[in-house]
Scaffold this active site. Structure first.
Site, PDB file in Angstrom:
ATOM      1  N   GLU A 184     -11.142  -1.275 -38.933  1.00 46.77           N
ATOM      2  CA  GLU A 184     -11.142   0.191 -38.985  1.00 46.77           C
ATOM      3  C   GLU A 184      -9.757   0.700 -39.343  1.00 46.77           C
ATOM      4  O   GLU A 184      -8.752   0.261 -38.786  1.00 46.77           O
ATOM      5  CB  GLU A 184     -11.575   0.786 -37.648  1.00 46.77           C
ATOM      6  N   ASP A 197     -16.329  -0.251 -27.745  1.00 48.86           N
ATOM      7  CA  ASP A 197     -15.450  -0.912 -28.712  1.00 48.86           C
ATOM      8  C   ASP A 197     -16.207  -2.017 -29.462  1.00 48.86           C
ATOM      9  O   ASP A 197     -16.034  -2.201 -30.663  1.00 48.86           O
ATOM     10  CB  ASP A 197     -14.228  -1.509 -28.009  1.00 48.86           C
ATOM     11  N   ASP A 245     -12.468  -3.436 -34.359  1.00 46.81           N
ATOM     12  CA  ASP A 245     -12.118  -2.073 -33.959  1.00 46.81           C
ATOM     13  C   ASP A 245     -10.806  -2.187 -33.187  1.00 46.81           C
ATOM     14  O   ASP A 245     -10.813  -2.486 -32.001  1.00 46.81           O
ATOM     15  CB  ASP A 245     -13.222  -1.472 -33.089  1.00 46.81           C
TER      16      ASP A 245
END
Length: 193
Positions: A68, A141, A7
């Protein structure tokens, strides 16, 4: 199959490693956050994050890396840093010949919760449930990185780095995600004006 979810973020980059196969249990291997100090020069911040990602790749030897996809936000500076960290993660994996996949936030939410519009708390709750954790993974996160790894593990067979799955082995959440992904592919591309 082992997947490292990333992420991306310049201040906090979520990292999560999950082992699993479609239709079988998932197991969290590790979750954490790579951090860089805001007072450092931008290039040094990228180097700090890159070194931490390299350490995770060496330590956990994933079969695939799921990152991501970065979407434009109002804060261009934040988007730029996030996109650069995503690039650093992809480059580190490519150097090791580890397949890389990019997933949108809505793909990840749909894969984990069955809804592409799920909130962060709902994603964290489902990640904990799917991985058999006693509580929601923190920080957020790290939970997002675990969700990315789960999403990648549940990709349709034949996708880049995706494990093959037996017919009928999809969960309800996986079926919803696959249907949403197919619908998105059928939409005609917008042409520039």
């Amino acid at each position: 199959m082992r997947v490292l979810g990333v992420d991306p973020g310049l201040t906090r980059c979520g990292l999560g490693v999950v082992d699993g196969l479609p239709g079988r249990g998932l197991r969290m291997v590790a979750a954490g956050v790579a951090r860089s100090e805001a007072g450092l020069d931008h290039d040094q911040r990228l180097l700090v994050i890159a070194d931490q990602i390299e350490t995770w790749l060496e330590r956990h030897a994933p079969d695939a890396v799921a990152v991501e996809q970065v979407f434009a936000q109002q804060n261009v500076r934040t988007v730029t840093g996030t996109a650069q960290v995503a690039g650093v993660a992809m480059l580190a994996a490519a150097r090791r010949r580890i397949p890389v996949a990019v997933h949108t936030p809505s793909e990840v939410k749909a894969a984990v919760t069955g809804s592409g519009r799920a909130g962060k708390a709902q994603v964290q709750t489902m990640v904990a449930r799917l991985l058999g954790l006693p509580s929601r993974p923190t920080p957020a996160d790290a939970a997002d990185a675990l969700a990315l790894a789960i999403c990648h593990l549940w990709r349709p067979a034949g996708a880049l780095g995706a494990p093959q799955r037996a017919p009928g082995s999809l969960t309800a959440a996986q079926q919803a995600w696959a249907a949403a992904e197919q619908a998105a592919r059928r939409r005609p591309a917008r042409r520039p004006a």
